[in-house]
Design a protein around this motif. Structure first.
Motif, short mmCIF file in Angstrom:
data_model
loop_
_atom_site.label_atom_id
_atom_site.label_comp_id
_atom_site.label_asym_id
_atom_site.label_seq_id
_atom_site.Cartn_x
_atom_site.Cartn_y
_atom_site.Cartn_z
N VAL A 118 -10.89 -13.08 -2.25
CA VAL A 118 -9.43 -13.17 -2.21
C VAL A 118 -8.98 -13.80 -3.53
N LEU A 119 -8.35 -12.99 -4.36
CA LEU A 119 -8.07 -13.35 -5.75
C LEU A 119 -6.58 -13.55 -6.00
N ASP A 120 -6.26 -14.56 -6.79
CA ASP A 120 -4.89 -14.72 -7.29
C ASP A 120 -4.96 -15.17 -8.74
N LEU A 121 -4.06 -14.62 -9.55
CA LEU A 121 -4.00 -14.95 -10.97
C LEU A 121 -2.61 -15.45 -11.32
N GLU A 122 -2.57 -16.33 -12.31
CA GLU A 122 -1.30 -16.69 -12.94
C GLU A 122 -1.40 -16.29 -14.40
N TRP A 123 -0.29 -15.76 -14.93
CA TRP A 123 -0.33 -15.34 -16.33
C TRP A 123 0.95 -15.73 -17.06
N ASN A 124 0.82 -15.82 -18.36
CA ASN A 124 1.94 -16.15 -19.24
C ASN A 124 2.31 -14.89 -20.02
N GLN A 125 3.50 -14.89 -20.60
CA GLN A 125 3.93 -13.77 -21.42
C GLN A 125 4.69 -14.29 -22.63
N ALA A 126 5.03 -13.38 -23.53
CA ALA A 126 5.70 -13.78 -24.77
C ALA A 126 7.01 -14.50 -24.47
N ALA A 127 7.25 -15.59 -25.17
CA ALA A 127 8.47 -16.37 -24.96
C ALA A 127 9.64 -15.84 -25.78
N ASP A 128 9.38 -14.89 -26.69
CA ASP A 128 10.44 -14.32 -27.51
C ASP A 128 10.09 -12.87 -27.85
N THR A 129 11.09 -12.11 -28.27
CA THR A 129 10.92 -10.68 -28.52
C THR A 129 9.94 -10.41 -29.65
N LYS A 130 10.00 -11.19 -30.72
CA LYS A 130 9.13 -10.97 -31.87
C LYS A 130 7.65 -11.09 -31.47
N THR A 131 7.33 -12.14 -30.70
CA THR A 131 5.94 -12.33 -30.26
C THR A 131 5.50 -11.19 -29.35
N LYS A 132 6.40 -10.72 -28.50
CA LYS A 132 6.09 -9.61 -27.60
C LYS A 132 5.75 -8.36 -28.37
N GLU A 133 6.52 -8.06 -29.41
CA GLU A 133 6.30 -6.84 -30.19
C GLU A 133 5.04 -6.91 -31.03
N GLU A 134 4.57 -8.12 -31.35
CA GLU A 134 3.41 -8.28 -32.21
C GLU A 134 2.09 -8.22 -31.44
N ASN A 135 2.14 -8.18 -30.11
CA ASN A 135 0.91 -8.26 -29.31
C ASN A 135 0.76 -7.07 -28.36
N GLN A 136 -0.47 -6.60 -28.24
CA GLN A 136 -0.78 -5.50 -27.33
C GLN A 136 -0.84 -5.98 -25.88
N LEU A 137 -1.25 -7.22 -25.67
CA LEU A 137 -1.36 -7.75 -24.32
C LEU A 137 0.01 -8.21 -23.83
N ILE A 138 0.41 -7.73 -22.67
CA ILE A 138 1.72 -8.09 -22.14
C ILE A 138 1.66 -9.40 -21.36
N PHE A 139 0.64 -9.53 -20.51
CA PHE A 139 0.48 -10.73 -19.70
C PHE A 139 -0.89 -11.34 -19.96
N GLU A 140 -0.92 -12.61 -20.35
CA GLU A 140 -2.17 -13.31 -20.64
C GLU A 140 -2.53 -14.21 -19.46
N ILE A 141 -3.66 -13.97 -18.85
CA ILE A 141 -4.09 -14.75 -17.69
C ILE A 141 -4.41 -16.18 -18.12
N ILE A 142 -3.83 -17.16 -17.40
CA ILE A 142 -4.05 -18.56 -17.74
C ILE A 142 -4.64 -19.35 -16.56
N GLU A 143 -4.83 -18.67 -15.42
CA GLU A 143 -5.41 -19.37 -14.27
C GLU A 143 -6.02 -18.34 -13.31
N ILE A 144 -7.23 -18.62 -12.86
CA ILE A 144 -7.89 -17.79 -11.85
C ILE A 144 -8.19 -18.66 -10.62
N GLY A 145 -7.75 -18.17 -9.48
CA GLY A 145 -8.07 -18.84 -8.21
C GLY A 145 -8.63 -17.81 -7.24
N ALA A 146 -9.64 -18.17 -6.49
CA ALA A 146 -10.23 -17.22 -5.56
C ALA A 146 -10.90 -17.94 -4.40
N VAL A 147 -10.93 -17.26 -3.27
CA VAL A 147 -11.63 -17.74 -2.08
C VAL A 147 -12.59 -16.64 -1.66
#
Length: 317
Positions: A5-34
């Motif tokens: 049983v998996l749950d993830l938390e992810w971060n994303q670009a805080a501004d448009t410029k950073t979003k356009e410069e990166n291929q990854l849309i959501f970066e995983i910052i936490e993994i939780g599982a049971v």
């Protein structure tokens, strides 16, 4: 077989410029599982925060939702290190279970971004617990929040929501409430990796419908010329059917048909055109039994589509 049983938390670009410069849309910052055994009893848990390597500012909404600051992640291990340990912890014989349909997709996207060995080279079978809850307790169509399900099932809320470990814990608690084995016939497929050949395509028959997932096609026209895509065989007996309403589309994305099986009566076919990660087209088709009332609805939609096209032609002229 174990349930992960998996749950993830992810971060994303805080501004448009950073979003356009990166291929990854959501970066995983936490993994939780049971980990649950075959009897759905908890036997282990996994939880770890992850050091950001793509987005070094926390998106405001993300930070407010999960109550984490970017500084709390600076001394953590990288995604690759954590993901390798997590997958080793999962073991050999398991199936993922998630609340909703995004976590498996984003896990694979992040793994692909860091050139990790993929989980699979084809659609990945898993359980969407949010969908199972609707099948078990509601109308099969509604999609509730995890907290709604916890309240509905009167499960004690002893830890806060919106962190990977707590949401995995609560999702597992919901999963434990599914007592009827038939519920677990309703698995899902993540389509980050699609079938490579016709022989690999998915034909999954459930209690009341069939799902077909195609390989990639260059465009919609090519897809709709494929015999398997437009096939309307009865999913219950495999017999050929007679067309009552030929395939038609209202918007170029969804196609409908009504056919008749001599043994099982009226069947509705629905095709959804979807874009793959390679910017090509693949098809998700469902076939299910329907009533005369549904046929009338489909006929009405078809007639409305015809009228709308006539109106558009008049405006052009």
């Amino acid at each position: 077989m174990n349930y992960i049983v998996l749950d993830l938390e992810w971060n994303q670009a805080a501004d448009t410029k950073t979003k356009e410069e990166n291929q990854l849309i959501f970066e995983i910052i936490e993994i939780g599982a049971v980990k649950l055994n075959k009897d759905k009893k908890q036997i282990a848990s996994f939880h770890e925060l992850i050091k950001p390597q793509v987005f070094h500012k926390m998106h405001q909404i993300t930070g407010e939702l999960i109550h984490l600051k970017i500084e709390q992640l600076e001394n953590c291990r990288t995604f690759t290190e954590v993901a390798k340990d997590f997958l080793a912890w999962c073991g050999e014989d398991y199936i993922f279970c998630t609340w909703g349909n995004l976590d498996i997709l984003e896990l694979q996207r992040n793994m692909d971004y860091y050139n990790m060995k993929p989980l699979t080279d084809r659609p990945l079978k898993y359980y969407d617990v949010q969908k199972l809850f609707s099948i078990a307790y509601e109308d099969r169509k509604s999609r509730r929040t995890l907290e709604y399900a916890i309240d509905y099932l009167e499960i004690e809320k002893d830890i806060a929501f919106h962190r990977a470990d707590s949401d995995a814990y609560y999702t597992a608690k919901v999963l434990e409430c599914f007592y009827h084995p038939a519920i677990f016939h309703n698995y899902s497929f993540d389509t980050y990796h699609l079938p490579k050949t016709r022989a690999d395509e998915i034909h999954a028959v459930f209690d009341d419908y069939e799902k077909y997932i195609s390989r990639e096609f260059p465009d919609k026209l090519t897809a709709m010329e494929d015999k398997e895509v437009i096939s309307t065989r009865c999913f219950l007996c495999g017999a050929n059917t007679k067309k009552k309403i030929p395939w038609f589309s209202m918007n170029g994305k969804h196609y409908y048909t009504i056919v008749i099986c001599e043994k099982h009566g009226l069947l509705k076919g629905k095709i959804r055109m979807r874009k793959s990660v390679h910017d090509k087209i693949y098809v998700v088709k469902t076939m299910k039994q329907v009533t005369e009332e549904t046929v009338e609805e489909i006929l009405s939609r078809k007639e409305q589509t015809r009228e709308n096209r006539k109106e558009r032609r008049k405006k052009i002229k």
